[in-house]
Design a protein around this motif. Structure first.
Motif, PDB file in Angstrom:
ATOM      1  N   VAL A  71       0.943  -1.232  -0.068  1.00 25.50           N
ATOM      2  CA  VAL A  71       0.172  -0.057  -0.105  1.00 25.50           C
ATOM      3  C   VAL A  71       0.698   1.328   0.039  1.00 25.50           C
ATOM      4  CG1 VAL A  71      -1.495   1.255   1.353  1.00 25.50           C
ATOM      5  CG2 VAL A  71      -2.169  -1.040   0.940  1.00 25.50           C
ATOM      6  N   PHE A  72       1.889   1.348   0.788  1.00 17.85           N
ATOM      7  CA  PHE A  72       2.788   2.425   0.912  1.00 17.85           C
ATOM      8  C   PHE A  72       3.567   2.444  -0.175  1.00 17.85           C
ATOM      9  CE2 PHE A  72       0.989   2.882   5.141  1.00 17.85           C
ATOM     10  CZ  PHE A  72       1.068   4.325   5.329  1.00 17.85           C
ATOM     11  N   LEU A  73       4.158   1.584  -0.638  1.00 17.73           N
ATOM     12  CA  LEU A  73       4.877   1.705  -1.857  1.00 17.73           C
ATOM     13  C   LEU A  73       4.183   2.093  -3.209  1.00 17.73           C
ATOM     14  CD1 LEU A  73       7.873   1.043  -2.898  1.00 17.73           C
ATOM     15  CD2 LEU A  73       6.887  -1.003  -3.667  1.00 17.73           C
ATOM     16  N   LEU A  74       2.860   1.801  -3.170  1.00 16.21           N
ATOM     17  CA  LEU A  74       2.164   2.537  -4.338  1.00 16.21           C
ATOM     18  C   LEU A  74       1.670   3.689  -4.172  1.00 16.21           C
ATOM     19  CD1 LEU A  74       0.087  -0.832  -5.366  1.00 16.21           C
ATOM     20  CD2 LEU A  74       2.142   0.071  -6.179  1.00 16.21           C
ATOM     21  N   ALA A  75       1.521   4.001  -2.822  1.00 15.54           N
ATOM     22  CA  ALA A  75       0.829   5.343  -2.633  1.00 15.54           C
ATOM     23  C   ALA A  75       1.926   6.512  -2.240  1.00 15.54           C
ATOM     24  CB  ALA A  75       0.082   5.577  -1.152  1.00 15.54           C
ATOM     25  N   GLU A  76       3.117   6.321  -1.673  1.00 12.25           N
ATOM     26  CA  GLU A  76       4.013   7.282  -1.556  1.00 12.25           C
ATOM     27  C   GLU A  76       4.834   7.320  -2.809  1.00 12.25           C
ATOM     28  OE1 GLU A  76       5.977   9.981  -0.317  1.00 12.25           O
ATOM     29  OE2 GLU A  76       4.413   9.283   1.143  1.00 12.25           O
ATOM     30  N   ARG A  77       4.914   8.710  -3.184  1.00 13.41           N
ATOM     31  CA  ARG A  77       5.758   9.161  -4.652  1.00 13.41           C
ATOM     32  C   ARG A  77       7.012   9.732  -4.184  1.00 13.41           C
ATOM     33  NH1 ARG A  77       4.098   5.564  -7.605  1.00 13.41           N
ATOM     34  NH2 ARG A  77       1.737   5.424  -7.887  1.00 13.41           N
ATOM     35  N   ARG A  78       7.042  10.538  -3.176  1.00 18.00           N
ATOM     36  CA  ARG A  78       8.323  11.437  -2.774  1.00 18.00           C
ATOM     37  C   ARG A  78       9.141  10.959  -1.812  1.00 18.00           C
ATOM     38  NH1 ARG A  78       4.808  17.023  -2.818  1.00 18.00           N
ATOM     39  NH2 ARG A  78       4.509  15.656  -0.664  1.00 18.00           N
ATOM     40  N   HIS A  79       8.823  10.547  -0.623  1.00 18.19           N
ATOM     41  CA  HIS A  79       9.658  10.253   0.440  1.00 18.19           C
ATOM     42  C   HIS A  79      10.399   9.042   0.391  1.00 18.19           C
ATOM     43  CE1 HIS A  79      10.908  10.003   4.630  1.00 18.19           C
ATOM     44  NE2 HIS A  79      10.509  11.421   4.836  1.00 18.19           N
ATOM     45  N   SER A  80      11.706   8.940   0.069  1.00 20.75           N
ATOM     46  CA  SER A  80      12.588   8.139  -0.121  1.00 20.75           C
ATOM     47  C   SER A  80      12.802   7.059   1.066  1.00 20.75           C
ATOM     48  CB  SER A  80      14.059   8.550  -0.675  1.00 20.75           C
ATOM     49  OG  SER A  80      14.602   9.227   0.366  1.00 20.75           O
ATOM     50  N   GLY A  81      12.571   7.523   2.427  1.00 18.65           N
ATOM     51  CA  GLY A  81      12.736   6.675   3.421  1.00 18.65           C
ATOM     52  C   GLY A  81      11.377   5.835   3.741  1.00 18.65           C
ATOM     53  N   VAL A  82      10.029   6.583   3.287  1.00 19.36           N
ATOM     54  CA  VAL A  82       9.091   5.563   3.533  1.00 19.36           C
ATOM     55  C   VAL A  82       8.842   4.561   2.509  1.00 19.36           C
ATOM     56  CG1 VAL A  82       6.552   5.787   3.366  1.00 19.36           C
ATOM     57  CG2 VAL A  82       7.743   7.687   4.475  1.00 19.36           C
ATOM     58  N   ARG A  83       9.474   5.082   1.203  1.00 20.41           N
ATOM     59  CA  ARG A  83       9.247   3.866   0.140  1.00 20.41           C
ATOM     60  C   ARG A  83      10.380   2.791   0.581  1.00 20.41           C
ATOM     61  NH1 ARG A  83       7.204   4.706  -4.450  1.00 20.41           N
ATOM     62  NH2 ARG A  83       9.021   3.853  -5.661  1.00 20.41           N
ATOM     63  N   PHE A  84      11.531   3.051   1.208  1.00 18.99           N
ATOM     64  CA  PHE A  84      12.702   1.997   1.516  1.00 18.99           C
ATOM     65  C   PHE A  84      11.773   1.222   2.517  1.00 18.99           C
ATOM     66  CE2 PHE A  84      15.216   0.513   4.913  1.00 18.99           C
ATOM     67  CZ  PHE A  84      16.157  -0.217   4.026  1.00 18.99           C
ATOM     68  N   HIS A  85      11.028   1.767   3.655  1.00 21.27           N
ATOM     69  CA  HIS A  85      10.365   0.756   4.545  1.00 21.27           C
ATOM     70  C   HIS A  85       9.383   0.039   4.068  1.00 21.27           C
ATOM     71  CE1 HIS A  85      12.824   2.119   8.147  1.00 21.27           C
ATOM     72  NE2 HIS A  85      12.708   3.337   7.526  1.00 21.27           N
ATOM     73  N   ALA A  86       8.868   0.495   3.167  1.00 20.28           N
ATOM     74  CA  ALA A  86       7.819  -0.151   2.405  1.00 20.28           C
ATOM     75  C   ALA A  86       8.349  -1.465   1.608  1.00 20.28           C
ATOM     76  CB  ALA A  86       6.714   0.644   1.428  1.00 20.28           C
ATOM     77  N   ALA A  87       9.268  -0.948   0.740  1.00 16.53           N
ATOM     78  CA  ALA A  87      10.028  -2.187  -0.095  1.00 16.53           C
ATOM     79  C   ALA A  87      10.531  -3.194   0.876  1.00 16.53           C
ATOM     80  CB  ALA A  87      11.150  -1.573  -0.982  1.00 16.53           C
ATOM     81  N   GLN A  88      11.116  -2.689   2.183  1.00 19.49           N
ATOM     82  CA  GLN A  88      11.956  -3.757   2.987  1.00 19.49           C
ATOM     83  C   GLN A  88      10.825  -4.726   3.556  1.00 19.49           C
ATOM     84  OE1 GLN A  88      15.506  -3.490   5.441  1.00 19.49           O
ATOM     85  NE2 GLN A  88      14.347  -2.814   6.742  1.00 19.49           N
ATOM     86  N   SER A  89       9.579  -4.206   3.763  1.00 25.61           N
ATOM     87  CA  SER A  89       8.658  -4.741   4.387  1.00 25.61           C
ATOM     88  C   SER A  89       7.980  -5.995   3.366  1.00 25.61           C
ATOM     89  CB  SER A  89       7.425  -3.897   4.861  1.00 25.61           C
ATOM     90  OG  SER A  89       6.316  -4.903   5.269  1.00 25.61           O
ATOM     91  N   ILE A  90       7.953  -5.498   2.211  1.00 27.03           N
ATOM     92  CA  ILE A  90       7.562  -6.312   1.041  1.00 27.03           C
ATOM     93  C   ILE A  90       8.508  -7.571   0.887  1.00 27.03           C
ATOM     94  CG2 ILE A  90       7.119  -6.793  -1.387  1.00 27.03           C
ATOM     95  CD1 ILE A  90       6.189  -3.775  -1.246  1.00 27.03           C
ATOM     96  N   VAL A  91       9.688  -7.097   0.890  1.00 25.25           N
ATOM     97  CA  VAL A  91      11.061  -8.200   0.662  1.00 25.25           C
ATOM     98  C   VAL A  91      10.824  -9.148   1.761  1.00 25.25           C
ATOM     99  CG1 VAL A  91      13.308  -8.482   0.248  1.00 25.25           C
ATOM    100  CG2 VAL A  91      12.176  -6.775  -0.875  1.00 25.25           C
ATOM    101  N   VAL A  92      11.023  -8.515   3.214  1.00 28.59           N
ATOM    102  CA  VAL A  92      11.197  -9.357   4.233  1.00 28.59           C
ATOM    103  C   VAL A  92      10.121 -10.379   4.471  1.00 28.59           C
ATOM    104  CG1 VAL A  92      11.582  -9.286   6.727  1.00 28.59           C
ATOM    105  CG2 VAL A  92      13.278  -8.017   5.331  1.00 28.59           C
ATOM    106  N   PHE A  93       8.971  -9.560   4.916  1.00 30.88           N
ATOM    107  CA  PHE A  93       7.686 -10.353   5.182  1.00 30.88           C
ATOM    108  C   PHE A  93       6.821 -11.266   4.005  1.00 30.88           C
ATOM    109  CE2 PHE A  93       8.507  -7.237   8.370  1.00 30.88           C
ATOM    110  CZ  PHE A  93       8.709  -8.023   9.431  1.00 30.88           C
TER     111      PHE A  93
END
Length: 123
Positions: A28-50
């Protein structure tokens, strides 16, 4: 984490929410967040790990069912592996929630590098 997010949600809260629902909120956050690189990183890491943990637990469940119905003696071993994996995933999840809430960024080994690539490539 001082730059604004495109969702209007506080960056630290957004980063925590990326982990709150495992890979689902990460998507949800990877698709919704367009600007903030930190939030995008945490979203991607959540997808990969979990996402990987979910697949591993699913495979353990399938192996457990097969060994149970075929009366293979490794049933208890598969159950033990699944239980240890689940416990490790919950501990990792809590650690990521707490460190992210504090405002720190911890890259999970191997997954963090892949998450960085995903976060920068998916727009």
């Amino acid at each position: 984490m001082t730059e604004p997010t495109s969702t209007g949600v506080d960056p630290r809260l957004s980063s925590v929410l990326c982990y709150a629902g495992w890979w689902v909120t990460g998507i949800v956050f990877l698709l919704a967040e367009r600007r903030h690189s930190g939030v995008r990183f945490h979203a991607a890491q959540s997808i990969v790990v979990f996402g990987a943990v979910t697949v591993a637990l699913f495979l353990c469940g399938g192996a457990s069912a097969v060994t149970f119905f075929l009366a293979i003696p490794t049933f208890q071993l598969v159950q033990t592996i699944a239980n240890v994996l689940w416990l490790a995933a919950v501990v990792l999840w809590l650690y990521l929630l707490l460190t992210t809430w504090r405002g720190d960024t911890w890259r999970v080994p191997l997954a963090g590098d892949l998450a960085k690539k995903i976060a920068s490539s998916v727009r």
